[in-house]
Scaffold this motif. Structure first.
Motif, short mmCIF file in Angstrom:
data_model
loop_
_atom_site.label_atom_id
_atom_site.label_comp_id
_atom_site.label_asym_id
_atom_site.label_seq_id
_atom_site.Cartn_x
_atom_site.Cartn_y
_atom_site.Cartn_z
N LEU A 1 35.46 53.27 32.74
CA LEU A 1 36.10 53.18 33.98
C LEU A 1 36.48 51.83 34.02
N ALA A 2 37.87 51.58 34.76
CA ALA A 2 38.18 50.47 35.06
C ALA A 2 37.99 49.85 36.37
N ILE A 3 37.71 48.37 36.65
CA ILE A 3 37.53 47.85 37.74
C ILE A 3 38.90 47.45 38.45
N ASN A 4 39.37 48.19 39.47
CA ASN A 4 40.62 47.90 40.16
C ASN A 4 40.70 46.78 41.11
N SER A 5 39.36 46.51 41.69
CA SER A 5 39.60 45.30 42.72
C SER A 5 38.00 45.04 43.07
N VAL A 6 37.83 44.12 43.62
CA VAL A 6 36.48 43.38 44.06
C VAL A 6 36.51 42.98 45.45
N THR A 7 35.42 43.08 46.39
CA THR A 7 35.29 42.35 47.35
C THR A 7 34.20 41.24 47.02
N LEU B 1 32.52 46.38 43.52
CA LEU B 1 33.60 46.87 42.66
C LEU B 1 34.06 48.13 43.10
N ILE B 2 35.28 48.29 43.00
CA ILE B 2 36.24 49.52 43.33
C ILE B 2 36.81 49.87 42.20
N LEU B 3 36.21 51.01 41.53
CA LEU B 3 36.41 51.17 40.33
C LEU B 3 37.85 52.45 40.40
N SER B 4 38.42 52.78 39.05
CA SER B 4 39.58 53.63 39.13
C SER B 4 39.00 54.96 39.36
N ASN B 5 37.95 55.55 39.64
CA ASN B 5 37.85 56.76 40.03
C ASN B 5 37.65 56.88 41.74
N ASN C 1 42.00 43.13 33.89
CA ASN C 1 41.89 44.59 33.73
C ASN C 1 40.45 44.90 33.02
N PRO C 2 39.22 44.40 33.51
CA PRO C 2 37.91 44.82 32.97
C PRO C 2 37.60 46.34 32.98
N VAL C 3 37.01 46.77 31.70
CA VAL C 3 36.80 48.22 31.54
C VAL C 3 35.21 48.45 31.29
N ILE C 4 34.64 49.35 32.11
CA ILE C 4 33.16 49.56 31.89
C ILE C 4 33.18 50.72 31.02
N THR C 5 32.50 50.50 29.72
CA THR C 5 32.46 51.56 28.70
C THR C 5 31.14 52.35 29.11
#
Length: 140
Positions: free
Chosen positions: A75-81, A124-128, A92-96
């Motif tokens: 999953l990718a991290i799309n945005s952060v607060t 962390l707001i993820l790609s899903n 574009n960090p990705v969580i494997t």
């Protein structure tokens, strides 16, 4: 030709209804959640937030977090607060799948002054579409 008796028909309908109800309840409460390929993301311990630069209204931070992805897909991290302030993510960090320590930069659109040693909240707001809350400590 004879059909099924009323009692046998009623028994079959009751058994089918119970099986369907159990399946619905199982999926609704996540009992069968292990069949999902997306899994869940968990933070393993507190993260680190390191202020880098402040240029005008923009503050850049380096974030380091250790995450565990129990799913079958990355999953990718799309945005952060950061403490409720929206931030854009660089690189574009990705969580494997599995355990991973990620280090990435974020930029807020407003200046934030965070004191070393204080605790902050990351989301962390993820790609899903799922958001992952993480507690972090500010380092210098």
């Amino acid at each position: 030709m004879k059909g099924l008796s009323g009692a046998v028909t009623a028994l079959i309908l009751v058994i089918a209804s119970v099986v369907i109800a159990l399946l619905v309840v199982g999926f609704a409460f996540g009992i069968f959640g292990s069949f999902s390929s997306q899994g869940t993301i968990q933070s393993l311990g507190p993260g680190e937030v390191i202020p880098s630069t402040t240029t005008g209204p923009t503050t850049t931070f380096t974030v380091e977090v250790t995450l565990y992805n129990s799913g079958g897909a990355q999953l990718a991290i799309n945005s952060v607060t950061l403490n409720g302030v929206p931030a854009t993510v660089s690189g574009n960090p990705v969580i494997t799948v599995g355990t991973q320590t990620l280090s990435f930069n974020i930029q807020t659109s407003q200046p934030l002054s965070l004191q070393p040693g204080t605790q902050v909240q990351l989301e962390l707001i993820l790609s899903n579409g799922v958001s992952v809350p993480i507690s972090a400590v500010v380092y210098q």
